[in-house]
Design an enzyme around this catalytic site. Sequence first.
Site: not given
Ligand code: PHB
Length: 390
Positions: A201, A384
């Site tokens: 991120y 998370y």
């Molecule tokens: C994903 O589409 O891989 C994805 C989307 C949002 C997130 C993490 C992964 O926070």
Amino acid sequence: MRTQVGIIGAGPSGLLLSQWLHLHGIESVILENRTREYCENRIRAGVLEHDVADLLVHLGAGERMKREGLVHSGIYLRFRGRDHRIDFANLTGGKTITVYSQHDIVKDLIAARLQAGGKLFFEVQDVSVHGLDSSQPSIRYTRNGRPEQLECDFIAGCDGFHGVSRPSIPAGVLKTHENVYPYAWLGILAQVAPSCDELVYASHERGFALLSMRTPQISRLYLQCAPDEDLNAWSDERIWKELQLRCATHGDWTLKEGPVLQKGITAMRSFLVEPMQYGRLFLLGDAAHIVPPTGAKGLNLAAADVHVLVRALEAFYKHGRQDLLARYSEVCLRRIWKAQRFSWWMTTTLHRSPEGDFVNQIHLADLDYVTSSRAASTALAENYVGLPYD
Ligand code: PHB
Ligand code: APR
């Protein structure tokens, strides 16, 4: 036709519910207005909380996920060009997340339902609900051009944000809460191995970027963009260039590029209604709530609603208890509000805000704090990997 629980929608909510009820000996019928192929190929997020991955195994639909899913024990927050790892396993007593596409989960659940002899009707039309405040509600629909009726004890509205269930609740019953964000995501699916072993991120002055993945050969990447962004203005070359800029580090890390297989814009909103029930109709998943995708809570929240409703229906059918059904919405919403808070926090903290420099500096300070305090890292990690079901 008659069943115990009539389910509208064959997305993750409806399929998980039907399969879980089946394990408790409770009968259901799923009515879906799209084709099976459409449901199985709709690209969505792909991160499962620890307990949701376990749930798929418990439901007998986790074999492929166990083989092909990627188990991650942390994520990276990247800002000021440096990576800061949040070590979930270490901070939460060994919990992990599993990266596995939502459309693969849908495929696996449809296969499991059909194998168990489940009743699952695709391409039905004109679905409407009736007698919600009676003890014998029903669903009317058209199948192969013929009008049909499904008599039920309960109806589960698993038909997503645009479904018919929520709007069927009389005016004045529901209170809506909503927040629309001043940005969206431009997402691509690319045929290239992920450049990092875990999700990244990235907060950058040009805007947020996310490096995710689907398989060891396929990457999923996102860029913060304007809510009304014109996708045609983004050539593959421009997308890669922007990803390179926003993800640049001071180290020797490089972002690998490859052919773009798919691209699209994802809107960002927080939305929920309360209560999530009316008479014998219960709303689950996207029919009741939407979170922005940062933090990947959408599918996981749907699974939590299913958990609460299955327990309540089991108590009703086994012991004649109505109290858990009466408290369905209250129990769901307590956890949903926490997930709303977390998704809102991840979103606002990581995205570049149009509110100006002060707000953006506060967000950077927040990231500094989260990555330098064990208490704050633990708070992120716990949310998370998934908060406990009550
Ligand atoms: C994903 O589409 O891989 C994805 C989307 C949002 C997130 C993490 C992964 O926070
Ligand atoms: N009649 C029958 N089926 C319908 C109707 C209708 N009128 N309207 C919608 N549906 C179907 C849709 O075609 C879809 O297959 O209901 C299903 C709803 O599925 P989802 O939108 O995936 O919602 P849900 O099952 O709650 O899953 C939540 O999906 O959208 C993501 O981020 C979200 O990951 C989360 C998860």
